[in-house]
Scaffold this active site. Structure first.
Site, short mmCIF file in Angstrom:
data_model
loop_
_atom_site.label_atom_id
_atom_site.label_comp_id
_atom_site.label_asym_id
_atom_site.label_seq_id
_atom_site.Cartn_x
_atom_site.Cartn_y
_atom_site.Cartn_z
N ASP A 26 32.92 -51.72 1.49
CA ASP A 26 34.14 -52.22 2.13
C ASP A 26 33.78 -53.40 3.03
O ASP A 26 33.67 -53.27 4.25
CB ASP A 26 34.78 -51.09 2.94
CG ASP A 26 36.18 -51.43 3.41
OD1 ASP A 26 36.75 -52.42 2.92
OD2 ASP A 26 36.71 -50.71 4.27
N GLU A 105 43.22 -58.48 -2.44
CA GLU A 105 44.52 -58.15 -1.87
C GLU A 105 45.60 -59.17 -2.25
O GLU A 105 45.40 -60.38 -2.13
CB GLU A 105 44.40 -58.11 -0.34
CG GLU A 105 45.57 -57.47 0.35
CD GLU A 105 45.25 -56.06 0.81
OE1 GLU A 105 46.21 -55.33 1.12
OE2 GLU A 105 44.06 -55.70 0.89
N LYS A 141 45.05 -55.36 -5.03
CA LYS A 141 45.47 -54.42 -3.99
C LYS A 141 46.91 -54.72 -3.58
O LYS A 141 47.25 -55.85 -3.23
CB LYS A 141 44.54 -54.53 -2.77
CG LYS A 141 43.13 -54.06 -3.05
CD LYS A 141 42.22 -54.26 -1.87
CE LYS A 141 42.47 -53.26 -0.76
NZ LYS A 141 41.48 -53.40 0.34
N THR A 165 47.07 -49.71 -1.87
CA THR A 165 46.46 -49.62 -0.54
C THR A 165 47.52 -49.23 0.50
O THR A 165 48.68 -49.04 0.18
CB THR A 165 45.77 -50.95 -0.19
OG1 THR A 165 45.04 -50.79 1.01
CG2 THR A 165 46.78 -52.07 -0.03
N PHE A 187 44.04 -43.89 3.34
CA PHE A 187 43.33 -44.37 4.53
C PHE A 187 43.02 -43.22 5.47
O PHE A 187 43.85 -42.84 6.30
CB PHE A 187 44.18 -45.43 5.25
CG PHE A 187 44.06 -46.82 4.69
CD1 PHE A 187 43.81 -47.03 3.35
CD2 PHE A 187 44.18 -47.92 5.51
CE1 PHE A 187 43.69 -48.31 2.83
CE2 PHE A 187 44.06 -49.20 5.01
CZ PHE A 187 43.82 -49.41 3.67
#
Length: 330
Positions: A26, A105, A141, A165, A187
């Protein structure tokens, strides 16, 4: 695979974890990615903004600016194009290091715009293809809103794979799996953060609300035969990672990867398809009304989803302002 423990004294916890789970870095920092040899990697606007401040990555911004010069775009459209090219250039560099996939993203400001998200994903994939990166190596994402899920459903049918996400609840995960999405990223740490603030309590790794959320999603998918992968994300400590060993994927920061790599204590597999079938979790059928109500009715999920979208949008704004400044300096 049933629960088991690797006991070799020479095996780091990171090496043990890789026996059960696909490890994902990440970060946007190539040095960290090389050091820990993950299968996949994921980025977001926050990570890219931080990385591009580093001197060693300035060349990527310069390259994105140079590429965009011939696009025929101007003003705001040109700046957005530079951002897209920058995200793709980071992704391409990462794919030169890892054997698997990179997550890139889509603009968080499109989180409630299905058509806009679809268009942005297509643009990003087209830019990857200009760099000879095939769509199977990229995950787009997208925020786990109802509109985001609908966009992902269309994209998946086109062969553009998606990573949902900002996912904080089982209803979001169910909607994504029903839409045929490739991967979801619940998350963990952000869920824990919310509960600590609102309850004033401390939680063990086992009782961690974020850990329990991912376990529920994993067990639901495995019990009911979904192919959508679960990638736990946003970890606050290694204890959360230990409790999710066996999850399909875990995306982990360089700091926590370092802790895992530097420790040789045994690590036990906690999640498995065999155990998931015994979970009494009931199947749910969700239409748009049910989805919106259930997410709204979960104060944590509702608040963290909105907060996450605002945060990622703010980082895109900052990235655009930095690029605009660079263009004016030139």
């Amino acid at each position: 695979m049933s629960d088991s423990v690797i006991t070799e004294a020479t095996a780091s916890q990171l090496a043990q974890l890789k026996q059960y789970t696909t490890v994902v870095a990440d970060t946007g920092d190539f040095v960290s990615i090389k050091e820990y040899a993950p299968q996949d990697a994921t980025t977001n606007p926050t990570l890219i903004y931080a990385a591009v401040q580093m001197e060693e990555y300035e060349y990527l911004l310069e390259k994105a600016l140079a590429e965009a010069e011939g696009s025929g775009l101007h003003d705001e459209a040109l700046i957005k194009n530079v951002v897209d090219r920058l995200l793709v250039l980071f992704g391409r560099e990462i794919l030169d290091i890892i054997p698997g996939r990179v997550s890139t993203e889509a603009d968080a400001r499109l989180s409630f715009d299905t058509a806009g998200t679809i268009a942005k994903a297509r643009e990003l994939i087209a830019l990857y293809e200009q760099h000879e990166i095939t769509p199977d190596r990229v995950l787009i994402k997208i925020a786990s809103t109802w509109e985001g899920v609908r966009a992902a459903e269309v994209l998946e049918k086109e062969g553009i794979h998606c990573n949902m996400t900002l996912l904080f609840s089982l209803p979001q995960a169910i909607a994504a799996a029903d839409a045929g999405v490739t991967l979801v990223s619940p998350f963990v740490g952000r869920i824990l953060d919310w509960y600590k603030v609102h309850t004033g309590e401390d939680y063990s790794s086992f009782d961690d609300p974020g850990v329990q959320s991912v376990k529920s999603i994993y067990n639901y998918y495995k019990k009911y035969g979904y192919r959508t992968e679960v990638m736990g994300a946003s970890f606050r400590n290694t204890g959360e990672i230990f409790e999710l060993a066996g999850c399909d994927l875990l995306t982990i920061s360089p700091q926590l990867l370092g802790q895992l790599a530097g420790t040789e204590a045994p690590l036990e597999r906690k999640l498995s398809p065999e155990n998931a079938v015994n979970d009494p979790i009931a199947r749910q059928e969700l239409d748009e009304n049910a989805f919106r109500w259930l997410v709204n009715d979960d104060a944590m999920a509702c608040e963290k989803l909105a907060e996450g979208i605002r945060s990622f949008a703010a980082d895109i704004d900052r990235l655009e302002k930095m690029i605009e400044s660079e263009m004016l300096d030139d």
